[in-house]
Design a protein around this motif. Structure first.
Motif, PDB file in Angstrom:
ATOM      1  N   THR A 200    -104.945  61.561  99.219  1.00 38.51           N
ATOM      2  CA  THR A 200    -104.127  60.698  99.977  1.00 38.51           C
ATOM      3  C   THR A 200    -104.072  61.771 101.360  1.00 38.51           C
ATOM      4  O   THR A 200    -103.804  62.847 101.566  1.00 38.51           O
ATOM      5  CB  THR A 200    -102.710  60.652  99.305  1.00 38.51           C
ATOM      6  OG1 THR A 200    -102.782  60.102  98.258  1.00 38.51           O
ATOM      7  CG2 THR A 200    -101.809  60.122 100.366  1.00 38.51           C
ATOM      8  N   LEU A 201    -104.294  60.623 102.423  1.00 36.90           N
ATOM      9  CA  LEU A 201    -103.964  61.420 103.870  1.00 36.90           C
ATOM     10  C   LEU A 201    -102.691  61.504 104.516  1.00 36.90           C
ATOM     11  O   LEU A 201    -101.891  60.582 104.275  1.00 36.90           O
ATOM     12  CB  LEU A 201    -104.823  60.661 104.830  1.00 36.90           C
ATOM     13  CG  LEU A 201    -106.446  60.600 104.531  1.00 36.90           C
ATOM     14  CD1 LEU A 201    -107.177  59.717 105.502  1.00 36.90           C
ATOM     15  CD2 LEU A 201    -107.195  61.757 104.564  1.00 36.90           C
ATOM     16  N   GLU A 202    -102.222  62.576 104.800  1.00 43.39           N
ATOM     17  CA  GLU A 202    -101.044  62.906 105.557  1.00 43.39           C
ATOM     18  C   GLU A 202    -101.046  62.660 106.721  1.00 43.39           C
ATOM     19  O   GLU A 202    -102.079  62.427 107.476  1.00 43.39           O
ATOM     20  CB  GLU A 202    -100.650  64.108 105.448  1.00 43.39           C
ATOM     21  CG  GLU A 202    -100.635  64.983 104.054  1.00 43.39           C
ATOM     22  CD  GLU A 202     -99.550  64.799 103.285  1.00 43.39           C
ATOM     23  OE1 GLU A 202     -98.290  64.125 103.712  1.00 43.39           O
ATOM     24  OE2 GLU A 202     -99.758  64.766 102.044  1.00 43.39           O
ATOM     25  N   THR A 203    -100.130  62.357 107.477  1.00 46.74           N
ATOM     26  CA  THR A 203    -100.046  61.742 108.920  1.00 46.74           C
ATOM     27  C   THR A 203     -98.975  62.478 109.716  1.00 46.74           C
ATOM     28  O   THR A 203     -99.150  62.694 110.906  1.00 46.74           O
ATOM     29  CB  THR A 203     -99.547  60.319 109.134  1.00 46.74           C
ATOM     30  OG1 THR A 203     -98.301  60.028 108.474  1.00 46.74           O
ATOM     31  CG2 THR A 203    -100.605  59.495 108.430  1.00 46.74           C
ATOM     32  N   TRP A 415    -109.523  65.104 106.777  1.00 43.93           N
ATOM     33  CA  TRP A 415    -108.307  65.224 106.240  1.00 43.93           C
ATOM     34  C   TRP A 415    -107.166  65.570 107.336  1.00 43.93           C
ATOM     35  O   TRP A 415    -105.981  65.253 107.399  1.00 43.93           O
ATOM     36  CB  TRP A 415    -108.194  66.080 104.922  1.00 43.93           C
ATOM     37  CG  TRP A 415    -106.794  66.306 104.270  1.00 43.93           C
ATOM     38  CD1 TRP A 415    -106.400  65.464 103.315  1.00 43.93           C
ATOM     39  CD2 TRP A 415    -105.806  67.401 104.644  1.00 43.93           C
ATOM     40  NE1 TRP A 415    -105.160  65.804 102.904  1.00 43.93           N
ATOM     41  CE2 TRP A 415    -104.689  67.123 103.538  1.00 43.93           C
ATOM     42  CE3 TRP A 415    -105.762  68.330 105.633  1.00 43.93           C
ATOM     43  CZ2 TRP A 415    -103.711  67.857 103.826  1.00 43.93           C
ATOM     44  CZ3 TRP A 415    -104.506  69.329 105.627  1.00 43.93           C
ATOM     45  CH2 TRP A 415    -103.659  68.720 104.589  1.00 43.93           C
ATOM     46  N   LEU A 416    -107.872  66.669 108.247  1.00 48.51           N
ATOM     47  CA  LEU A 416    -106.640  67.373 109.092  1.00 48.51           C
ATOM     48  C   LEU A 416    -106.691  66.285 110.217  1.00 48.51           C
ATOM     49  O   LEU A 416    -105.417  66.266 110.927  1.00 48.51           O
ATOM     50  CB  LEU A 416    -107.221  68.561 109.674  1.00 48.51           C
ATOM     51  CG  LEU A 416    -106.475  69.514 110.629  1.00 48.51           C
ATOM     52  CD1 LEU A 416    -105.082  69.578 110.012  1.00 48.51           C
ATOM     53  CD2 LEU A 416    -107.056  70.525 111.198  1.00 48.51           C
ATOM     54  N   SER A 417    -107.725  65.490 110.559  1.00 47.06           N
ATOM     55  CA  SER A 417    -107.477  64.509 111.585  1.00 47.06           C
ATOM     56  C   SER A 417    -106.691  63.221 111.551  1.00 47.06           C
ATOM     57  O   SER A 417    -106.265  62.629 112.180  1.00 47.06           O
ATOM     58  CB  SER A 417    -108.932  63.916 112.115  1.00 47.06           C
ATOM     59  OG  SER A 417    -109.388  63.304 111.126  1.00 47.06           O
ATOM     60  N   ALA A 418    -106.297  63.040 110.301  1.00 45.37           N
ATOM     61  CA  ALA A 418    -105.351  62.012 110.089  1.00 45.37           C
ATOM     62  C   ALA A 418    -103.645  62.286 110.449  1.00 45.37           C
ATOM     63  O   ALA A 418    -103.054  61.612 110.687  1.00 45.37           O
ATOM     64  CB  ALA A 418    -105.245  61.723 108.500  1.00 45.37           C
ATOM     65  N   PHE A 419    -103.549  63.624 110.772  1.00 43.43           N
ATOM     66  CA  PHE A 419    -102.002  63.936 111.355  1.00 43.43           C
ATOM     67  C   PHE A 419    -102.068  63.367 112.601  1.00 43.43           C
ATOM     68  O   PHE A 419    -102.654  63.569 113.517  1.00 43.43           O
ATOM     69  CB  PHE A 419    -101.968  65.349 111.193  1.00 43.43           C
ATOM     70  CG  PHE A 419    -102.019  65.851 109.850  1.00 43.43           C
ATOM     71  CD1 PHE A 419    -100.495  66.033 109.367  1.00 43.43           C
ATOM     72  CD2 PHE A 419    -102.651  66.336 109.236  1.00 43.43           C
ATOM     73  CE1 PHE A 419    -100.422  66.375 108.172  1.00 43.43           C
ATOM     74  CE2 PHE A 419    -102.629  67.032 107.899  1.00 43.43           C
ATOM     75  CZ  PHE A 419    -101.205  67.043 107.347  1.00 43.43           C
ATOM     76  N   VAL A 442    -111.578  73.836 114.267  1.00 47.37           N
ATOM     77  CA  VAL A 442    -110.446  73.020 114.638  1.00 47.37           C
ATOM     78  C   VAL A 442    -109.720  73.313 116.123  1.00 47.37           C
ATOM     79  O   VAL A 442    -109.208  72.324 116.694  1.00 47.37           O
ATOM     80  CB  VAL A 442    -109.403  73.375 113.563  1.00 47.37           C
ATOM     81  CG1 VAL A 442    -108.105  72.884 113.805  1.00 47.37           C
ATOM     82  CG2 VAL A 442    -109.615  72.922 112.230  1.00 47.37           C
ATOM     83  N   ARG A 443    -109.847  74.446 116.474  1.00 49.29           N
ATOM     84  CA  ARG A 443    -109.424  74.889 117.889  1.00 49.29           C
ATOM     85  C   ARG A 443    -109.981  74.016 118.687  1.00 49.29           C
ATOM     86  O   ARG A 443    -109.386  73.482 119.772  1.00 49.29           O
ATOM     87  CB  ARG A 443    -109.548  76.289 118.105  1.00 49.29           C
ATOM     88  CG  ARG A 443    -108.570  77.206 117.496  1.00 49.29           C
ATOM     89  CD  ARG A 443    -108.616  78.397 118.077  1.00 49.29           C
ATOM     90  NE  ARG A 443    -108.019  79.472 117.093  1.00 49.29           N
ATOM     91  CZ  ARG A 443    -108.488  80.298 116.057  1.00 49.29           C
ATOM     92  NH1 ARG A 443    -109.862  80.302 115.958  1.00 49.29           N
ATOM     93  NH2 ARG A 443    -107.725  80.995 115.305  1.00 49.29           N
ATOM     94  N   LYS A 444    -111.484  74.108 118.863  1.00 51.42           N
ATOM     95  CA  LYS A 444    -112.239  73.386 119.907  1.00 51.42           C
ATOM     96  C   LYS A 444    -112.126  71.739 119.576  1.00 51.42           C
ATOM     97  O   LYS A 444    -111.872  71.243 120.586  1.00 51.42           O
ATOM     98  CB  LYS A 444    -113.820  73.716 119.756  1.00 51.42           C
ATOM     99  CG  LYS A 444    -113.963  74.982 120.008  1.00 51.42           C
ATOM    100  CD  LYS A 444    -115.552  75.422 119.496  1.00 51.42           C
ATOM    101  CE  LYS A 444    -115.744  76.684 120.227  1.00 51.42           C
ATOM    102  NZ  LYS A 444    -117.355  77.138 120.043  1.00 51.42           N
ATOM    103  N   GLN A 445    -112.341  71.237 118.714  1.00 49.93           N
ATOM    104  CA  GLN A 445    -112.067  69.831 118.279  1.00 49.93           C
ATOM    105  C   GLN A 445    -110.687  69.022 118.590  1.00 49.93           C
ATOM    106  O   GLN A 445    -110.761  68.078 119.074  1.00 49.93           O
ATOM    107  CB  GLN A 445    -112.797  69.300 116.912  1.00 49.93           C
ATOM    108  CG  GLN A 445    -114.178  69.425 116.745  1.00 49.93           C
ATOM    109  CD  GLN A 445    -114.793  68.547 115.687  1.00 49.93           C
ATOM    110  OE1 GLN A 445    -114.062  67.655 115.040  1.00 49.93           O
ATOM    111  NE2 GLN A 445    -115.850  69.081 115.180  1.00 49.93           N
ATOM    112  N   TYR A 446    -109.744  69.614 118.075  1.00 45.35           N
ATOM    113  CA  TYR A 446    -108.157  69.072 118.172  1.00 45.35           C
ATOM    114  C   TYR A 446    -107.301  69.872 119.080  1.00 45.35           C
ATOM    115  O   TYR A 446    -106.150  69.525 119.247  1.00 45.35           O
ATOM    116  CB  TYR A 446    -107.752  69.231 116.661  1.00 45.35           C
ATOM    117  CG  TYR A 446    -108.757  68.369 115.843  1.00 45.35           C
ATOM    118  CD1 TYR A 446    -109.056  67.042 116.148  1.00 45.35           C
ATOM    119  CD2 TYR A 446    -109.041  69.083 114.428  1.00 45.35           C
ATOM    120  CE1 TYR A 446    -109.880  66.468 114.929  1.00 45.35           C
ATOM    121  CE2 TYR A 446    -109.789  68.362 113.559  1.00 45.35           C
ATOM    122  CZ  TYR A 446    -110.309  67.141 114.012  1.00 45.35           C
ATOM    123  OH  TYR A 446    -111.083  66.233 113.031  1.00 45.35           O
ATOM    124  N   GLY A 447    -107.782  71.177 119.497  1.00 45.11           N
ATOM    125  CA  GLY A 447    -106.585  71.629 120.259  1.00 45.11           C
ATOM    126  C   GLY A 447    -105.535  72.453 119.792  1.00 45.11           C
ATOM    127  O   GLY A 447    -104.491  72.681 120.307  1.00 45.11           O
TER     128      GLY A 447
END
Length: 462
Positions: A200-203, A415-419, A442-447
């Motif tokens: 289940t993806l979290e948001t 999974w993390l990108s769903a937030f 994660v730092r580079k892609q999502y800041g």
């Protein structure tokens, strides 16, 4: 609220997180350290808190690296409640009893050695009696139902898609006159894991604590995984050897049975006899069959008549004598036994009898932590010690990573990108290189603000 990392910090096993504020002390998971030459001693180290002061333990799933020290917690005086999903509550009893039996057997073996050398024999880490004192403390929680602790904290479990009953944990706590939310990922499953639903993806979250077991690598796809397993068995049988598969009793064994059954149905393998040499795996399989409400759509269609395998002959061994009889089988047996990392259980006996035979194969279908016997074999050891005897590694070694119940790097990122929020991220439950690699990605892609905590580090969450 203060969060302290007391396990799985820059390593894969021993998950344990302590959350403290003025009104409550709670733990998320309390797992065994596995692998490495000092794991035995590390599990015996005193807790860095008083177990009597812990009000609540929230358990993400049944695997021992998340649950295996709970009887030790109870032994130390914990009398709070253990909250987990219904399927995990069913699995945890057999899992902890099996662990206690191994602890007691190991202590007995070490006692004999100590007596011969004139040393003091160690006590088992815990016993079956400690497990019996643990089980009445367990309460069941449904997926998706928010519960108030009555002390300003609310929590909810959602399906993590890792093994039956596995969960990510959502937890809300008061902070500066408002409410903040932290999500503990637990072990994040991969899409398409047999039998169970996808994660289940979290948001929404202010803080995320997430695993990184495969944070630096990718899995093979499902079809390649199935094809490679079929090739491993066909090639070995053509040489008149046995196939030995080290597998965790909960999750991996059921996945293997499901896939082997499918391969035989599809005509990619001949009719097979599969020996499951693990009393725990038999109990876990029966529990899996009781929880069809948690199956994915494919499993609901294919699992009928209360069995995972209608096209294969599944034979469970019960006694030690039945297990030893398998050593007399010289050809065309598929033997699945625990433990998955070859650190204990009956798998070592089967390795002792098959690892030196060039016509045989050992198929690794899960992560092998540093320091484990399984990792030494996978890394190319020419010989290994098993029960004090040097065994040559002559069998063909297969490593089929697509079987893992953990998401790979891309699936962790998904999974993390769903937030939709921009949470602060703590990366845990991965070997140091995997955790650091994933954190930087994660730092580079999502800041995002990302930390890779060290053992014992604590952080004020506000």
């Amino acid at each position: 609220m203060n969060l302290r990392f007391l396990g799985a910090a820059r390593t894969v096993t021993g998950s344990c997180y302590l959350m403290t504020n003025s009104g409550i002390k709670l733990l998320v998971d309390c797992g065994l350290v596995q692998g490495g030459g000092n794991s035995h001693d590390r599990n015996r180290e005193p807790f860095e808190f008083d177990p009597k002061e812990i009000d609540l333990l929230l358990l993400t799933h049944a695997h021992l690296d998340h649950s295996g020290r709970i009887p030790l917690l109870v032994k130390g005086g914990f009398r709070g409640r253990i909250i987990t999903t219904s399927a995990t509550a069913d699995l945890i009893g057999p899992m902890l009893h099996d662990s206690a039996r191994i602890q007691m057997d190991d202590a007995e073996r070490m006692a004999r050695r100590a007596q011969r050398s004139g040393r003091t024999a160690p006590e088992p880490l815990y016993t079956t009696e400690d497990v019996e004192r643990t089980l009445p403390l367990i309460d069941r929680a449904d997926y998706g139902r928010t519960t108030d602790t009555g002390r300003g904290i609310r929590y909810q479990f959602v399906d993590a898609g890792h093994i039956l009953g596995s969960a990510s944990l959502e937890l809300w706590f008061p902070s500066g006159g408002k409410e903040r939310k932290i999500v503990f990922s637990g072990d994040i499953g991969k899409k398409g894991t047999p039998i169970i639903n996808d994660p289940t993806l979290e948001t929404e979250a202010d803080i995320v604590v997430m695993e990184s077991t495969y944070g630096d690598r990718l899995h093979k796809n499902d079809q390649d995984t199935a094809d490679e397993l079929a090739e491993a068995i066909s090639t070995t049988f053509a040489k008149k050897g046995n196939v030995v598969i080290p597998a965790f009793a909960i999750g991996r064994t059921q996945d293997i049975l499901y896939l082997l059954n499918r391969l035989v149905r599809e005509g990619k393998l001949p009719k097979l006899t599969v020996y499951i040499d693990s009393p725990l795996a038999e109990k876990a399989t029966r529990i899996y069959l009781q929880h069809h409400e948690l199956y994915d759509d494919e499993a609901k269609r294919l699992i009928s008549g209360g069995t995972i395998g209608d096209a294969i002959d599944i034979r469970f061994t019960h006694s030690a004598e039945e297990s030893m009889r398998l050593n007399k089988i010289q050809s065309k047996a598929v033997i699945v036994a625990g433990s998955g990392m070859c650190e204990g259980g009956r798998i070592r006996h089967h390795l002792k009898h098959n690892l030196w035979r060039p016509e045989c194969s050992v198929v690794f279908v899960g992560f092998q932590a540093q320091g484990t016997l399984g990792r030494r074999i996978v890394d190319g050891a020419k010989d290994v010690l098993i029960w004090g005897e040097e065994i040559a590694v002559k069998a063909r070694i297969w490593t089929i990573g697509g079987f893992s119940a953990h998401g790979d790097q891309n699936e962790l990122l998904a999974w993390l990108s769903a937030f939709r929020s921009k949470p602060e991220v703590f990366v845990t439950h991965g070997e140091e290189q995997a955790a650091l690699t994933f954190a930087e990605l994660v730092r580079k892609q999502y800041g995002l603000t990302v930390r890779v905590p060290r053992m014992g580090e604590s952080f004020d969450l506000g």
